[in-house]
Design a protein around this motif. Structure first.
Motif, PDB file in Angstrom:
ATOM      1  N   VAL A 297     -57.747  20.930 -17.651  1.00 56.48           N
ATOM      2  CA  VAL A 297     -57.416  21.915 -18.678  1.00 56.48           C
ATOM      3  C   VAL A 297     -55.909  21.980 -18.900  1.00 56.48           C
TER       4      VAL A 297
ATOM      5  N   ARG B  98     -62.603  23.538 -20.705  1.00 58.62           N
ATOM      6  CA  ARG B  98     -62.952  24.929 -20.388  1.00 58.62           C
ATOM      7  C   ARG B  98     -64.415  25.049 -19.979  1.00 58.62           C
TER       8      ARG B  98
ATOM      9  N   ARG C 231     -63.972  31.574 -20.108  1.00 58.71           N
ATOM     10  CA  ARG C 231     -63.720  30.159 -20.414  1.00 58.71           C
ATOM     11  C   ARG C 231     -64.871  29.579 -21.243  1.00 58.71           C
TER      12      ARG C 231
END
Length: 375
Positions: free
Chosen positions: A228, A244, A263
Motif C-alpha cells: 500500500v 487496501r 480499508r
C-alpha cells in the motif's frame, strides 16, 4: 484484394492495441506492461479522463476481441496477444469474460502453431488469469505451469515477472503455500529488476495473502502495508484499491476490525468506479465476513446478498459457494434457519463437485451434532 485486407486489418490492430495500451496506462500508471508491448505503426485514441477511457474499452469490447481473433496469424500474432494483455479488464467484466476466454484460447493455440514461445507464454499467462478469475484453478494451474516452462526459451521480461506471479497466486488458492511463497518471492525480485513498482506492490500484497494462510498474521499486515505504501507513493487508484483489499484482510485476521472495514470500504468505492465487478463482489463478501464476526448478522446478510448479485456472471462457482456459506451463517444469526440451510446445501453441492476442502466446514454447519460424534 487480400493484400489490402491484410494491411487494413493490421492498421486496425495497431489502432486497438495503441488505444487499449493507453487505457491500461491511465488505469495503472507506472505499470511497465505497456513498455513491453509490441510497437505500433499507427496511433490510437488518447484519453485524459478515467470514465471516458473505460467507456471506450467496454463499448469497443466485441470489435476489439474480434480483431485480436482475426489477427491470430503468424505475421501479427505478437500484436494479437498483446492486445489481450492490454485489455485484460474485459476478462473480469462479466459481460465480456466468456468472449475474452474464447479468444485467448484461440490466440494461445495460434501462438503455439506459429512456433513463437514468447507469444505462447504471454497467452498462457493471460489465460491462467482468466481461469483463476473464473475459479477454475486446475486449468489455471496447467496454463501457468506451461508458461513457466516456456519462459527460459525466451528473454521476455513480462513473462518472467507475470508467469510466476500467476502460478504463485494459484498455488496459494490450492493451499500449496511453500510453493506459493517461493514463486512470489521470485516475482518480487523480477518486478524489482524491471523497476516495476506497481508490479512489486501487487506481488507483496499477494504474498501477504499467503502469509495469512500460513498463520503469519503480523508479517501479512507488514507485507500488505508495504504494498500500500508503494501504491500511495505513486498516487495510484485502482491498484491502491487492490492493496487496501489485501491490507483489509490482514487487519481483520489481526483483530483490527474497524481499520479493516475502513480499508475495504475505501477499496469498494474504487472498484465500483473502475467497473471491476469481480473485486467489487469479493470486497462486499469480505465486509460481510467482518460484520458477521462482529455479530451484526443483518448487515452481513445484506452485504453477502449484494456480493452474490455482483458475482452472478464473474468469479466462478467456488467463490459463489464461499459467499453462500457466509450468507447462510448470517441468515442463521437472524433466525432464518430454513433459508440458511438452503444456502449451505447449495454451497456444499459446489464444493463437493470441485472436491474443495471447504466442504467439510459446510457439512458441520448443516449437521453440528457430527462435530461431537467425531464424524
Amino acid at each position: 484484394d487480400p493484400e489490402e485486407r491484410e494491411l487494413a486489418l493490421s492498421r486496425l490492430l495497431d489502432f486497438y492495441l495503441a488505444t487499449a495500451a493507453g487505457v491500461y496506462a491511465l488505469e495503472r500508471p507506472g505499470d511497465r506492461t505497456v513498455s513491453h508491448l509490441e510497437p505500433t505503426g499507427y496511433k490510437g485514441l488518447s484519453f485524459t479522463q478515467h470514465d471516458h477511457a473505460l467507456d471506450w474499452l467496454y463499448s469497443e469490447a466485441n470489435s476489439l476481441l474480434a480483431c485480436a481473433q482475426q489477427s491470430a496469424t503468424a505475421k501479427t500474432i505478437r500484436r494479437s496477444v498483446d492486445l489481450l494483455l492490454a485489455s485484460k479488464d474485459l476478462a473480469e467484466s462479466g459481460a465480456n469474460s466468456r468472449q475474452f476466454e474464447s479468444v485467448a484460447t484461440l490466440v494461445r493455440d495460434a501462438a503455439a502453431a506459429a512456433g513463437d514461445p514468447r507469444s505462447e507464454a504471454r497467452a498462457r499467462t493471460t489465460l491462467a488469469q482468466v481461469h483463476s478469475t473464473a475459479g477454475r484453478f486446475d486449468q489455471a494451474d496447467d496454463e501457468a505451469r506451461m508458461a513457466m516452462q516456456l519462459a527460459p526459451s525466451t528473454d521476455d521480461v513480462w513473462t518472467h515477472c507475470n508467469a510466476p506471479n500467476e502460478l504463485g497466486i494459484i498455488a496459494g488458492y490450492r493451499n500449496r503455500l511453500d510453493e506459493a511463497e517461493t514463486l512470489l518471492q521470485q516475482t518480487i525480485a523480477a518486478f524489482r529488476a524491471d523497476a516495476n513498482q506497481p508490479g512489486e506492490a501487487s506481488a507483496l500484497c499477494n504474498l501477504s495473502r499467503v502469509h495469512l494462510a500460513i498463520g503469519h498474521t503480523t508479517s501479512a499486515v507488514e507485507l500488505a502495508s508495504e504494498g500500500v505504501a508503494l501504491y500511495n507513493r505513486m498516487g495510484l487508484t485502482l491498484r491502491l484499491a487492490n492493496g487496501r483489499y489485501a491490507l483489509g484482510l490482514a487487519l481483520a485476521r489481526a483483530g483490527r476490525q474497524h481499520e479493516a472495514q475502513e480499508r475495504l470500504s475505501e477499496a469498494l468505492t474504487v472498484f465500483r468506479d473502475s467497473r471491476q465487478r469481480l473485486w467489487e463482489g469479493m470486497t462486499l463478501f469480505r465486509l460481510a465476513e467482518i460484520h458477521l464476526d462482529a455479530g451484526r448478522s443483518a448487515q452481513a446478510a445484506g452485504l453477502a446478498e449484494q456480493a452474490l448479485t455482483v458475482l452472478l456472471h464473474v468469479g466462478g462457482e467456488w467463490r459463489r459457494a464461499n459467499v453462500l456459506t457466509v450468507l447462510g451463517q448470517a441468515l442463521q444469526g437472524i433466525g432464518q434457519a430454513d433459508r440458511a440451510r438452503v444456502c449451505w446445501r447449495e454451497a456444499l453441492s459446489v464444493f463437493d463437485q470441485l472436491a474443495a476442502p471447504e466442504a467439510d466446514a459446510v457439512r458441520r454447519l448443516l449437521d453440528p451434532a457430527s462435530v461431537g460424534n467425531g464424524t
